[in-house]
Design a protein around this motif. Structure first.
Motif, PDB file in Angstrom:
ATOM      1  N   ARG A 110       0.823  -1.212   0.000  1.00 23.86           N
ATOM      2  CA  ARG A 110       0.000   0.000   0.000  1.00 23.86           C
ATOM      3  C   ARG A 110       0.857   1.261   0.000  1.00 23.86           C
ATOM      4  O   ARG A 110       0.327   2.364   0.038  1.00 23.86           O
ATOM      5  N   GLY A 111       2.198   1.082  -0.001  1.00 29.15           N
ATOM      6  CA  GLY A 111       3.094   2.229  -0.006  1.00 29.15           C
ATOM      7  C   GLY A 111       3.392   2.780   1.379  1.00 29.15           C
ATOM      8  O   GLY A 111       3.987   3.840   1.506  1.00 29.15           O
ATOM      9  N   GLN A 112       2.974   2.074   2.417  1.00 36.92           N
ATOM     10  CA  GLN A 112       3.253   2.525   3.785  1.00 36.92           C
ATOM     11  C   GLN A 112       4.616   2.018   4.231  1.00 36.92           C
ATOM     12  O   GLN A 112       4.935   0.853   4.043  1.00 36.92           O
ATOM     13  N   ASN A 113       5.407   2.901   4.808  1.00 37.58           N
ATOM     14  CA  ASN A 113       6.718   2.542   5.338  1.00 37.58           C
ATOM     15  C   ASN A 113       6.653   2.396   6.846  1.00 37.58           C
ATOM     16  O   ASN A 113       5.915   3.115   7.510  1.00 37.58           O
ATOM     17  N   ARG A 114       7.454   1.470   7.380  1.00 40.01           N
ATOM     18  CA  ARG A 114       7.668   1.359   8.827  1.00 40.01           C
ATOM     19  C   ARG A 114       9.155   1.496   9.058  1.00 40.01           C
ATOM     20  O   ARG A 114       9.970   0.994   8.284  1.00 40.01           O
ATOM     21  N   LEU A 115       9.516   2.195  10.116  1.00 36.39           N
ATOM     22  CA  LEU A 115      10.905   2.406  10.466  1.00 36.39           C
ATOM     23  C   LEU A 115      11.280   1.405  11.546  1.00 36.39           C
ATOM     24  O   LEU A 115      10.711   1.400  12.635  1.00 36.39           O
ATOM     25  N   VAL A 116      12.230   0.535  11.237  1.00 36.23           N
ATOM     26  CA  VAL A 116      12.606  -0.553  12.135  1.00 36.23           C
ATOM     27  C   VAL A 116      14.058  -0.343  12.567  1.00 36.23           C
ATOM     28  O   VAL A 116      14.927  -0.112  11.724  1.00 36.23           O
ATOM     29  N   GLY A 117      14.291  -0.434  13.849  1.00 40.11           N
ATOM     30  CA  GLY A 117      15.648  -0.293  14.367  1.00 40.11           C
ATOM     31  C   GLY A 117      16.012   1.127  14.705  1.00 40.11           C
ATOM     32  O   GLY A 117      17.145   1.534  14.528  1.00 40.11           O
ATOM     33  N   SER A 118      15.090   1.886  15.218  1.00 39.99           N
ATOM     34  CA  SER A 118      15.357   3.293  15.498  1.00 39.99           C
ATOM     35  C   SER A 118      15.478   3.574  16.993  1.00 39.99           C
ATOM     36  O   SER A 118      15.349   2.687  17.827  1.00 39.99           O
TER      37      SER A 118
END
Length: 158
Positions: A110-118
């Motif tokens: 769907r074009g949604q990003n998740r930021l992992v490891g922040s």
């Protein structure tokens, strides 16, 4: 805050389209997480930029498992994928990435990003090479990028 579950989206396909990554030491600061969302870009060191990762179609995955500890919940975050082949440049790249702490953006269909490891919980890269045992087997590297965090990976809207 505890509430009723939100209504389901009409279009909710599984899988991931791709990912970008950056070494953890190239991130200067992280914007605040508000309601599981980051609305501003990460501040990167001068000259740094996000790098593009690769995984064979339908092999890229992101898992996030809650683990209860005596200090409260933690989240085991694991991105996994597969890259075919054993070209010298691929071997050299994966060897250079081994053990590197990084921050990763994963993008869903769907074009949604998740930021992992922040926010002080960087992910660590590890790869395993398998040649296969039969001619039709694909040879290549399975990899994981994982670590634990005290919060779930936020949506990254920039």
């Amino acid at each position: 805050m505890i509430s009723s579950f939100p209504p389901k989206k009409l279009y909710n396909p599984g899988g991931l389209l791709g990912f970008k990554f950056i070494p953890f030491n190239q991130v200067v600061s992280y914007p605040e997480i508000v309601d599981s969302v980051i609305n501003k870009q990460l501040a990167l060191t001068y000259g740094s930029s996000w790098l593009t990762g690769y995984s064979t179609a339908q092999t890229l995955n992101f898992d996030e498992e809650c683990i209860q500890t005596e200090n409260g919940p933690t989240y085991l975050q694991t991105i996994s994928g597969y890259v075919p082949g054993d070209r010298p440049e691929l071997i050299a790249l994966l060897q250079a990435l081994e053990g590197i702490e990084m921050v990763v953006q994963v993008m869903d269909p769907r074009g949604q990003n998740r930021l992992v490891g922040s926010h002080g919980y960087p992910l660590v890269f590890k790869a395993v090479y398998k040649s296969g045992t039969n001619r039709p087997d694909a040879r290549g590297f399975s990899y994981t990028i994982s670590n634990t965090s005290i919060f779930r990976a936020p949506v990254y809207k920039t």
